[in-house]
Scaffold this active site. Structure first.
Site, short mmCIF file in Angstrom:
data_model
loop_
_atom_site.label_atom_id
_atom_site.label_comp_id
_atom_site.label_asym_id
_atom_site.label_seq_id
_atom_site.Cartn_x
_atom_site.Cartn_y
_atom_site.Cartn_z
N GLY A 54 0.85 -1.18 0.00
CA GLY A 54 0.00 0.00 0.00
C GLY A 54 0.88 1.23 0.00
O GLY A 54 1.80 1.34 0.83
N ASP A 230 -1.43 4.57 -6.53
CA ASP A 230 -0.01 4.50 -6.21
C ASP A 230 0.76 5.68 -6.78
O ASP A 230 1.83 6.01 -6.27
CB ASP A 230 0.57 3.18 -6.72
#
Length: 337
Positions: A54, A230
Site C-alpha cells: 500500500g 499508487d
C-alpha cells in the site's frame, strides 16, 4: 460526520522505540503475525516482499527505515537511502517520504529528530485519511452500492484507509447500503485483506471474482467504484492496482462513477501523464503458482504487471486531504498544490 470506533481498529505499521513492527500481510487472513525490523535492509526487504504494502504504508515504513539507519551512523544512512528508494518503483509515496527525510537530514536532523519526522509522516497520514473519508463520503449520495479494488484500508496506510476510509465513513454516515470487494489477483489483496478488514470492523461486504465486476455493474447494484492510487500524474491519470483500468471502463459503460482516493503525497506533478509512470513488473511465478504450488503447466510463461493506468477522462473525482478535483485535469490538480 462521526466515524464509529469499531470501523477503525487496525494498525499495521508500529514503531516500538528501537524497531519497526510490521503486520505480515502475506499471512493474512488466517495468521496475524508481526515481523520486527531492526535494520534498514530488513525494512527494504519487507517492502519488496509485500510484508508491508500500500503506497502510504510503504512510505511510512521507509521513513522508519531511515531512522534505523541514522541510529547506526552516517555511513549506514548514506547506504540506506538509495536501498530503500529502490525497494519498489511505482508508488510515489516511497520517494516522497524519503525525500522528506532527506531534507530533514540536510537541515541537520539527528536520529532523535528523524524519529520525530517519521512519526509526523505517520500521524499526518492518519489525519489525512480521516479527512478524505469525510470528503469522499459527502460525494456519494444516499443508498448507494460501492465496489472497491485491492486493499486501501488500514493495512495500506497509517490507519483508517484511503478508498476504504471513504467506505468506512460512508457506512458510518448511512450513505452506503452495499459494499462489494474484488478479489484482486494474483495476490488476492481484496479477498485476503479487504474482506478481513471489513469483517473485523463489522462492515457487511460481498466478495466477487475480478471477472464478475462487469456483470455486477450491469445489475445496477454499483453506483460508485472507489479505489486508491499508487501515483497520480499531473493531468489526473492514475496508476493503481492492475485491473483498475478495466473497472473504470466498465463503470463508464454502465453509468457508475469512479472515485480515486489518495493523499497529496501520491500526486506527482513532475510526471505529466500516465504514460510517464513506470509500471512495476513482478515475478511471473506469482501468476504461475498459488501458495507455493505451481498451478500452470511447465513451460508456460506469464506477464505480471502489478499496476495499470486509468486515464483521467474515466475518473469522476480525485479526493485528497487538500480537497476534491472533479473531472480531473492538469489545471485542477495544480490548483490543489
Amino acid at each position: 460526520m462521526t466515524t464509529m470506533p469499531s470501523h477503525d481498529s487496525i494498525r499495521a505499521v508500529l514503531w516500538r522505540g528501537d524497531r519497526l513492527r510490521l503486520l505480515d500481510q502475506r499471512r493474512l487472513p488466517f495468521v496475524e503475525d508481526y515481523i520486527d525490523c531492526t535494520t534498514p535492509a530488513e525494512v527494504a526487504q519487507a517492502i519488496r516482499d509485500l510484508v508491508v504494502r500500500g503506497a502510504p504504508a510503504i512510505g511510512i515504513a521507509a521513513a522508519w527505515g531511515v531512522v534505523l539507519a541514522a541510529r547506526r551512523g552516517s555511513d549506514a544512512l548514506a547506504e540506506a537511502l538509495p536501498m530503500l528508494r529502490a525497494a519498489r518503483p511505482t508508488a510515489v509515496n516511497l520517494m516522497w517520504a524519503l525525500d522528506r527525510m532527506q531534507r530533514a537530514i540536510a537541515a541537520g536532523a539527528d536520529a532523535l529528530a528523524l524519529e520525530g519526522e517519521a512519526q509526523a509522516i505517520q500521524d499526518e497520514d492518519l489525519a489525512a485519511n480521516r479527512h478524505m473519508g469525510e470528503l469522499g463520503a459527502a460525494l456519494l449520495g444516499d443508498g448507494v452500492g460501492v465496489l472497491t479494488h485491492c486493499n486501501t484500508g488500514s493495512l495500506a496506510t497509517a490507519g483508517f484507509g484511503t478508498a476504504l476510509g471513504v467506505v468506512r465513513a460512508g457506512v458510518s454516515a448511512g450513505h452506503i447500503t452495499q459494499v462489494f470487494a474484488g478479489e484482486t489477483r494474483p495476490w488476492l489483496q481484496g479477498a485476503r485483506l479487504t474482506m478481513w478488514e471489513l469483517v473485523r470492523d463489522g462492515i457487511p461486504a460481498t466478495l466477487i471474482s475480478d471477472s464478475a465486476a462487469a456483470h455486477l455493474m450491469a445489475s445496477g447494484k454499483v453506483q460508485w467504484v472507489i479505489v486508491g492510487a499508487d501515483r497520480i500524474a499531473a493531468n489526473g491519470d492514475t496508476a493503481n492496482k492492475i485491473g483498475t483500468y478495466q473497472l473504470a471502463i466498465v463503470a463508464r459503460h454502465h453509468g457508475a462513477k469512479v472515485m480515486v482516493v489518495a493523499p497529496w503525497s501520491t500526486v506527482d506533478l513532475e510526471t505529466p501523464t500516465g504514460a510517464d509512470i513506470e509500471i512495476e513488473l513482478r515475478d511471473p511465478a506469482e501468476l504461475l503458482s498459488h501458495a507455493g504450488q505451481r498451478t500452470v503447466v511447465d513451460g508456460a510463461v506469464a506477464w505480471n504487471p502489478v499496476f495499470d493506468v486509468t486515464p483521467a477522462s474515466l475518473i469522476d473525482a480525485i479526493v485528497t486531504e487538500r480537497g476534491v478535483v472533479t473531472s480531473p485535469a492538469t489545471s485542477g490538480m495544480r490548483g490543489l498544490a
